[in-house]
Design a protein around this motif. Structure first.
Motif, mmCIF file in Angstrom:
data_model
loop_
_atom_site.group_PDB
_atom_site.id
_atom_site.type_symbol
_atom_site.label_atom_id
_atom_site.label_comp_id
_atom_site.label_asym_id
_atom_site.label_seq_id
_atom_site.Cartn_x
_atom_site.Cartn_y
_atom_site.Cartn_z
ATOM 1 N N VAL A 164 0.840 -1.199 0.000
ATOM 2 C CA VAL A 164 0.000 0.000 0.000
ATOM 3 C C VAL A 164 0.876 1.250 0.000
ATOM 4 O O VAL A 164 0.601 2.220 -0.719
ATOM 5 C CB VAL A 164 -0.937 0.002 1.234
ATOM 6 C CG1 VAL A 164 -1.673 1.336 1.339
ATOM 7 C CG2 VAL A 164 -1.918 -1.154 1.160
ATOM 8 N N GLU A 165 1.930 1.232 0.800
ATOM 9 C CA GLU A 165 2.853 2.373 0.856
ATOM 10 C C GLU A 165 3.528 2.591 -0.486
ATOM 11 O O GLU A 165 3.685 3.736 -0.951
ATOM 12 C CB GLU A 165 3.893 2.135 1.950
ATOM 13 C CG GLU A 165 4.889 3.270 2.127
ATOM 14 C CD GLU A 165 5.911 2.982 3.207
ATOM 15 O OE1 GLU A 165 6.579 3.932 3.643
ATOM 16 O OE2 GLU A 165 6.042 1.805 3.609
ATOM 17 N N LEU A 166 3.944 1.502 -1.144
ATOM 18 C CA LEU A 166 4.580 1.617 -2.458
ATOM 19 C C LEU A 166 3.622 2.233 -3.473
ATOM 20 O O LEU A 166 4.019 3.067 -4.289
ATOM 21 C CB LEU A 166 5.041 0.240 -2.952
ATOM 22 C CG LEU A 166 6.281 -0.377 -2.314
ATOM 23 C CD1 LEU A 166 6.541 -1.747 -2.920
ATOM 24 C CD2 LEU A 166 7.494 0.526 -2.499
ATOM 25 N N ALA A 167 2.386 1.796 -3.417
ATOM 26 C CA ALA A 167 1.396 2.324 -4.350
ATOM 27 C C ALA A 167 1.170 3.819 -4.120
ATOM 28 O O ALA A 167 1.077 4.604 -5.073
ATOM 29 C CB ALA A 167 0.087 1.551 -4.196
ATOM 30 N N GLU A 168 1.110 4.217 -2.849
ATOM 31 C CA GLU A 168 0.909 5.633 -2.538
ATOM 32 C C GLU A 168 2.098 6.462 -2.999
ATOM 33 O O GLU A 168 1.929 7.569 -3.534
ATOM 34 C CB GLU A 168 0.679 5.798 -1.042
ATOM 35 C CG GLU A 168 -0.657 5.229 -0.557
ATOM 36 C CD GLU A 168 -0.818 5.311 0.942
ATOM 37 O OE1 GLU A 168 0.184 5.625 1.633
ATOM 38 O OE2 GLU A 168 -1.938 5.053 1.434
ATOM 39 N N LEU A 169 3.311 5.950 -2.791
ATOM 40 C CA LEU A 169 4.508 6.666 -3.241
ATOM 41 C C LEU A 169 4.508 6.847 -4.753
ATOM 42 O O LEU A 169 5.017 7.850 -5.273
ATOM 43 C CB LEU A 169 5.768 5.896 -2.821
ATOM 44 C CG LEU A 169 6.169 5.938 -1.352
ATOM 45 C CD1 LEU A 169 7.292 4.941 -1.080
ATOM 46 C CD2 LEU A 169 6.617 7.341 -0.966
ATOM 47 N N SER A 170 3.930 5.878 -5.455
ATOM 48 C CA SER A 170 3.922 5.893 -6.917
ATOM 49 C C SER A 170 2.711 6.602 -7.494
ATOM 50 O O SER A 170 2.596 6.733 -8.712
ATOM 51 C CB SER A 170 3.946 4.452 -7.444
ATOM 52 O OG SER A 170 5.002 3.719 -6.881
ATOM 53 N N HIS A 171 1.797 7.012 -6.602
ATOM 54 C CA HIS A 171 0.547 7.645 -7.037
ATOM 55 C C HIS A 171 -0.241 6.712 -7.953
ATOM 56 O O HIS A 171 -0.808 7.125 -8.977
ATOM 57 C CB HIS A 171 0.820 8.986 -7.737
ATOM 58 C CG HIS A 171 1.581 9.960 -6.894
ATOM 59 N ND1 HIS A 171 1.032 10.572 -5.775
ATOM 60 C CD2 HIS A 171 2.866 10.406 -6.975
ATOM 61 C CE1 HIS A 171 1.949 11.358 -5.216
ATOM 62 N NE2 HIS A 171 3.055 11.279 -5.921
ATOM 63 N N LEU A 172 -0.257 5.430 -7.576
ATOM 64 C CA LEU A 172 -0.975 4.404 -8.321
ATOM 65 C C LEU A 172 -1.824 3.592 -7.352
ATOM 66 O O LEU A 172 -1.539 3.531 -6.155
ATOM 67 C CB LEU A 172 -0.011 3.458 -9.040
ATOM 68 C CG LEU A 172 0.874 4.029 -10.152
ATOM 69 C CD1 LEU A 172 1.927 3.006 -10.540
ATOM 70 C CD2 LEU A 172 0.037 4.413 -11.366
ATOM 71 N N SER A 173 -2.842 2.961 -7.883
ATOM 72 C CA SER A 173 -3.570 1.990 -7.076
ATOM 73 C C SER A 173 -2.709 0.734 -6.940
ATOM 74 O O SER A 173 -1.743 0.556 -7.688
ATOM 75 C CB SER A 173 -4.899 1.633 -7.745
ATOM 76 O OG SER A 173 -4.659 0.925 -8.956
ATOM 77 N N ILE A 174 -3.035 -0.119 -5.987
ATOM 78 C CA ILE A 174 -2.268 -1.349 -5.809
ATOM 79 C C ILE A 174 -2.313 -2.206 -7.074
ATOM 80 O O ILE A 174 -1.279 -2.724 -7.524
ATOM 81 C CB ILE A 174 -2.801 -2.154 -4.607
ATOM 82 C CG1 ILE A 174 -2.547 -1.395 -3.305
ATOM 83 C CG2 ILE A 174 -2.153 -3.538 -4.549
ATOM 84 C CD1 ILE A 174 -3.133 -2.066 -2.079
ATOM 85 N N SER A 175 -3.472 -2.329 -7.666
ATOM 86 C CA SER A 175 -3.600 -3.148 -8.882
ATOM 87 C C SER A 175 -2.802 -2.547 -10.043
ATOM 88 O O SER A 175 -2.162 -3.275 -10.813
ATOM 89 C CB SER A 175 -5.069 -3.294 -9.273
ATOM 90 O OG SER A 175 -5.664 -2.030 -9.512
ATOM 91 N N ALA A 176 -2.800 -1.213 -10.154
ATOM 92 C CA ALA A 176 -2.040 -0.566 -11.229
ATOM 93 C C ALA A 176 -0.546 -0.748 -11.010
ATOM 94 O O ALA A 176 0.215 -0.968 -11.960
ATOM 95 C CB ALA A 176 -2.392 0.917 -11.304
ATOM 96 N N LEU A 177 -0.104 -0.650 -9.745
ATOM 97 C CA LEU A 177 1.306 -0.860 -9.430
ATOM 98 C C LEU A 177 1.724 -2.281 -9.783
ATOM 99 O O LEU A 177 2.787 -2.491 -10.393
ATOM 100 C CB LEU A 177 1.557 -0.599 -7.945
ATOM 101 C CG LEU A 177 2.987 -0.810 -7.457
ATOM 102 C CD1 LEU A 177 3.896 0.291 -7.999
ATOM 103 C CD2 LEU A 177 3.051 -0.846 -5.937
#
Length: 249
Positions: A164-177
């Motif tokens: 979840v943190e990685l997705a937030e850092l990337s400005h992506l949803s978890i599925s998009a990441l």
């Protein structure tokens, strides 16, 4: 057949005009390392990017070298083991591996390898390509969104990393990441984190005398038994056996 005979055989094979036209195309790809080796893992061909990577000025200076001539022993050993696996029938596809630049810096590459057959379908060597992860990030549209999570993982692999943190850092949803990782790195974020941890653990096994349990913890594996299982799964040998192979005493 002697090593010299094998080199001569490969030279003859490569001199076929159609083959050389294809091989020379790899000089047009500055972010890609391309090489051909014989069955003894000796280089028979390397594109310009690979020549620069190992610090030689011409193909003639690369021919006949093995990974042990220009890479740290523990990395060279893995590359040669991969060659042997490929010749035994196992393909290497987009393997994440640590490599060393000629200035001594360690960087991440994705590598694929295949067997090389002659016109009679006889095994005569292997060939492969590696792409510098950072250079690839800059070269490919869409990969830029992975630059932030990849750098975060490289800097924080020893800690708990939340998807979840990685997705937030990337400005992506978890599925998009996860889709982005699968598309460009051919692995999930969790697989990437695991391999980064294991690569660093392998380095520490050679470069330090720390107990294996301590290395496991410092690389993000609080359970030493789980670390051993994961290490063995990726590298086909236990951490203790790997360390012993570099320091038999």
């Amino acid at each position: 057949m002697s090593s010299t005979d094998k080199l001569n055989q490969l030279h003859s094979f490569l001199q076929q005009s159609s083959i050389m036209q294809l091989v020379n195309m790899f000089d047009l790809m500055p972010d890609m390392l391309f090489w051909i080796k014989n069955t003894d893992s000796e280089i028979i061909y390397a594109n310009r990017a690979f020549q620069q990577h190992i610090g030689v000025n011409s193909l003639e200076h690369a021919i006949g070298l093995t990974d042990y001539d220009f890479a740290p022993p523990h990395l060279a050993r893995q590359y040669v083991v991969d060659d042997q696996r490929v010749m035994a029938g196992q393909a290497v596809d987009n393997r994440l591996e640590m490599n060393i630049l000629k200035n001594g810096e360690l960087r991440w590459f994705t590598t694929s390898k295949r067997i090389l057959l002659d016109s009679n379908d006889q095994l005569i060597g292997t060939y492969g390509v590696s792409r510098h992860l950072e250079k690839t990030s800059l070269a490919l549209t869409g990969m830029q969104a992975l630059k932030i999570p990849v750098e975060f993982i490289r800097a924080n692999y020893m800690h708990d990393i939340c998807i979840v943190e990685l997705a937030e850092l990337s400005h992506l949803s978890i599925s998009a990441l996860e889709r982005r990782f699968k598309k460009f790195l051919h692995k999930t974020p969790k697989q990437f984190i695991n391999e980064v941890r294991l690569e660093n653990a392998r380095r520490l096994l050679v470069e330090t005398t720390l107990p294996i349990a301590i290395i496991a913890g410092e690389c993000g594996f609080p359970d030493p038994s789980y670390f051993t299982r994961q290490f063995t799964k990726l590298f086909d040998e236990k951490p203790s056996d790997f360390r012993l192979s570099f320091n038999p005493s």
